[in-house]
Design a protein around this motif. Sequence first.
Motif, PDB file in Angstrom:
ATOM      1  N   THR A 109      -0.214   0.611  -9.214  1.00 36.21           N
ATOM      2  CA  THR A 109      -1.670   0.508  -9.285  1.00 36.21           C
ATOM      3  C   THR A 109      -2.112  -0.738  -8.522  1.00 36.21           C
ATOM      4  OG1 THR A 109      -1.603  -0.833 -11.262  1.00 36.21           O
ATOM      5  CG2 THR A 109      -1.658   1.549 -11.575  1.00 36.21           C
ATOM      6  N   GLU A 143      10.246   0.828  -9.464  1.00 36.12           N
ATOM      7  CA  GLU A 143       9.111   0.781  -8.548  1.00 36.12           C
ATOM      8  C   GLU A 143       8.458  -0.611  -8.576  1.00 36.12           C
ATOM      9  OE1 GLU A 143       8.772   3.222  -6.537  1.00 36.12           O
ATOM     10  OE2 GLU A 143       6.873   2.694  -5.560  1.00 36.12           O
ATOM     11  N   LYS A 155       0.807  -1.222   0.000  1.00 35.28           N
ATOM     12  CA  LYS A 155       0.000   0.000   0.000  1.00 35.28           C
ATOM     13  C   LYS A 155       0.837   1.266   0.000  1.00 35.28           C
ATOM     14  CE  LYS A 155      -1.215   0.349   4.946  1.00 35.28           C
ATOM     15  NZ  LYS A 155      -0.540  -0.806   5.572  1.00 35.28           N
ATOM     16  N   GLU A 156       2.095   1.153   0.467  1.00 32.51           N
ATOM     17  CA  GLU A 156       2.980   2.321   0.461  1.00 32.51           C
ATOM     18  C   GLU A 156       3.591   2.596  -0.918  1.00 32.51           C
ATOM     19  OE1 GLU A 156       3.910   3.850   3.771  1.00 32.51           O
ATOM     20  OE2 GLU A 156       1.967   2.826   3.966  1.00 32.51           O
ATOM     21  N   PHE A 157       3.439   1.619  -1.807  1.00 33.95           N
ATOM     22  CA  PHE A 157       4.142   1.730  -3.090  1.00 33.95           C
ATOM     23  C   PHE A 157       3.330   2.463  -4.137  1.00 33.95           C
ATOM     24  CE2 PHE A 157       6.602  -1.338  -0.972  1.00 33.95           C
ATOM     25  CZ  PHE A 157       7.849  -1.379  -1.576  1.00 33.95           C
ATOM     26  N   ASP A 158       4.068   3.108  -5.028  1.00 34.44           N
ATOM     27  CA  ASP A 158       3.416   3.855  -6.087  1.00 34.44           C
ATOM     28  C   ASP A 158       3.119   2.915  -7.266  1.00 34.44           C
ATOM     29  OD1 ASP A 158       2.435   5.834  -7.682  1.00 34.44           O
ATOM     30  OD2 ASP A 158       4.424   6.541  -8.315  1.00 34.44           O
TER      31      ASP A 158
END
Lengths: 611, 342
Positions: A155, A195, A150-153
Amino acid sequence: MAKPVEQLDQVVIRFAGDSGDGMQLTGGRFTSETAILGNDLSTLPDFPAEIRAPAGSLPGVSGFQIHFSDHDILTPGDNPHVLVAMNPAALRTNIKDLSRGGTLIVNADAFTDRNLEKAGYTISPLGDGSLDEYQVHAVPLTSLTIEALKEFDVTKREAERSKNMFALGLMSWLFTRPTEGTVQFLEKKFASKPEIANANIKAFRAGYAFGETSEAFTAQYEVKPAKLRPGTYRNVTGNQALTMGLVAAGVQSGLPLFLGAYPITPASGILEELSRYKHFGIRTFQAEDEIAAVGAALGASFGGALGVTTSSGPGVVLKMETIGLAVALELPLLILDIQRAGPATGMPTKPEQADLLLVLYGRHAESPVPVVAASTPGGCFDAAIEAARIALKYRTPVFLLSDAYLANGSEPWSIPDVSTLPDISTEFADQPNHEGQFQPYLRDAETLARPWAVPGTPGLEHRIGGLEKADGTGNVSYDPDNHEYMVRIRARKVAGIAADIPELEVGGDEDADLLVAGWGGTYGPIAAAVRRVRKDGGKVAHAHFTHLNPLPRNTEEVLRRYDKVLVPEMNLGQLSKVLRAEFLIDAVSYNKVRGLPFTSGELAEAIEGLL
Amino acid sequence: MSTNGQNGDGLIQLSAKDFKTDQEVRWCPGCGDYAILAAVQSFMPELAIPRERIVFISGIGCAARFPYYMQTYGMHSIHGRAPAIATGLSTSRPDLSVWVVTGDGDALSIGGNHLIHALRRNVNITILLFNNQVYGLTKGQYSPTSPVGQRTGSTPMGSIDHPFNPLSVALGAEATFVARSIDTDRKHLTEVLRAAAGHKGAAFVEVYQNCNVYNDGAFDFVREDKENRIRLEHGKPIRFGAEDEKGVRLRVDGSAEVVDVAEVGEDALLVHDAHADEPSIAFALSRLTRDTVGAAPIGVFRDVARPVYDELLQEQIEAATEKSGPGELEALLHSGDTWTIS
Ligand code: SF4
């Protein structure tokens, strides 16, 4: 608190999911971790021919099985001890194979009404007691992965797609696999998208940590490294080993390699991989069709290259006229047939051994062609060099048979010392050979091979062709006696190769009453079955053919030593037909054509039934 | 590497006789193939390429006997496959001059696929297609170039197949060199051979060849009636006829038509440009046939430069070797994850 670690001597795991779930990648990574750890292993990918069958559907299920152990093993295992099922369809198609009492890990999030319906379940098997005989872990893999990322950029869709790495992390923890390799792999694979790389690494680590902390998993398992023969190893699939074998054949013959090929499953991987080796001077040519592929290879051979063509049954059929021409021209040519289930398109990703009679007899007229068969993924390497050796020494097309099971399956391969590889170089003609003239069909007295005079050699200009040739001069001839002579001498040349190939070896109990005779890709399952029967006190011998034409010179003698000969084949009895015809031996066939390799269990039963 | 046929060092002195073999030539007496063979044999010395570096490859058919009569390397292969075999030979041996001899059935029926792909790849080979509009070797069935209505052994009521126009096919297949000549016109055929041999990449030459046994006179409208030969010469207005009274003009829709020069004036005529990148006009010229105008162009329709397959492949090999160094088997076998057990 660290959880207890239990020792196991071997484990079979199957990863199963939707084609889009990345099961082949997950299985492949688990295999690499296992190889690095030093277990012996054998893998069996099992995927649909469709790139993306409808999501969640039964035909869309893709599987990857790995068998690893602390001792040497021969097959990917009959029944998995652990099944990872990423959706209901994967569960439904695979659960029948899971060992009684085995561990089942399912992605609980995927058991939605819609997915259950697609898989044909009216109520969820997770709640109806039908899985009671297994240790079931229903883990919400998707939501745990999304939560971890959830912290990651990324989708939501991208996060969801990392669930296979979560599952891999969990399995890596459960079986104490080393993790650095997978982290490095992900960094490299997604180098241009850091990412995504980080998200996948995070999912992988989260899965690992989940194993450590979740109360559902009470112990870890360890499988100690196997005591394999000393040497340097790598994991190879049959197609990788074949590719390296072809490169080696080029190097060991000193000839430029020319591959003519047309894309076809399961042979395309060889074309793709060889085309990356241009720095070896290798020319790869993706032809307009199968016929052009073999034609170009033959043209290259005429020019002094080692001409190779790769295909599978449907393509090999198309090449046959040109192979007949190669028989008449007596030029070296390798034809690789990576067999698949048929007839017609059949099941392109599934193995079968049903092209034996095709390659032995599937040309018009008397048209003998030597046939070599690979027995194991790693053995594909040696088979390629051996096929090239025969082709070059005897100036003949040679078939090399592999199959979809060997092609995609993998095992640790002891990398050979390059200095021990055979020298398969051959000489081109550079002088007139008959009273100041050059006769293209004046044969070597020993091998019966004709001279190979390549264009560019002054004074040896000559014409060859598909019309019957006069012995010696090679001129067109319709003389009846000459034709009879040429038909017989071509047959004699190929038959004579028997003196130049290894004898048929017998393993197991040489003094048994029953011999199991196999060929090609069934080696692993047959050897494992023989081992199992002998462990239970049964007496049985095993011989495995790597040369199908000519057969080893001691074949008849070996077969006659035994009261009974059992011939298991993934066809309806092709080698057994040959053995019966050639030697009047009452061979007993054991046949299965399910598009799946034999299990050693079913073979052991078949053997015991004859003891 | 140089063009197919112009890679000689100029020091070799050969004559037509040097290209004859000891084999008895076995075409029917009067067959147009004899004239083509003689023209090729007498043209070959001009290439100044040693005989051992020349290879003739053929498929099946009357024309396919050709390699047996050429004192070079040669292969008489199987029906339709000569362009594929020649592709393998030419790409793996850029030092050779590779020629394909084929017929209308061989090249356009059973081997059509290989022909079009060899042309689009621009493999360094010269393809001579002897078009006689019939299957001679199998004793007279209609071929893919036979006109509709032709009565043959297999079409007793006349052929109902619409024929191929070989040059239109070649142009559609992205050929970089397309030409036509006539078996009996030694001088013109030699000029066309010279241009074809000088072309880098695939050169396609259709030769109108008379089969006097099964389709005699098929090309009499140009073989006999020379005024119907529309001679294409690069840079010149296209004129023909006994007195050069006729010419070729482009219509507004891009198609070509035959016109009376006196009526339209020379300035209205199409000036032939064999080196035009765009093949449309060459295609329009290829549509001028006996059926459409009672005449046919001969000469070089198209001759343009495009990278040659053989050279591109060789360049990739060199680039790969430059980048990675010459391949080392030991290193290849040890690539990827390895582990050692002692
Ligand atoms: S059949 Fe026709 S093409 Fe063939 S050799 Fe005779 S005349 Fe020539």
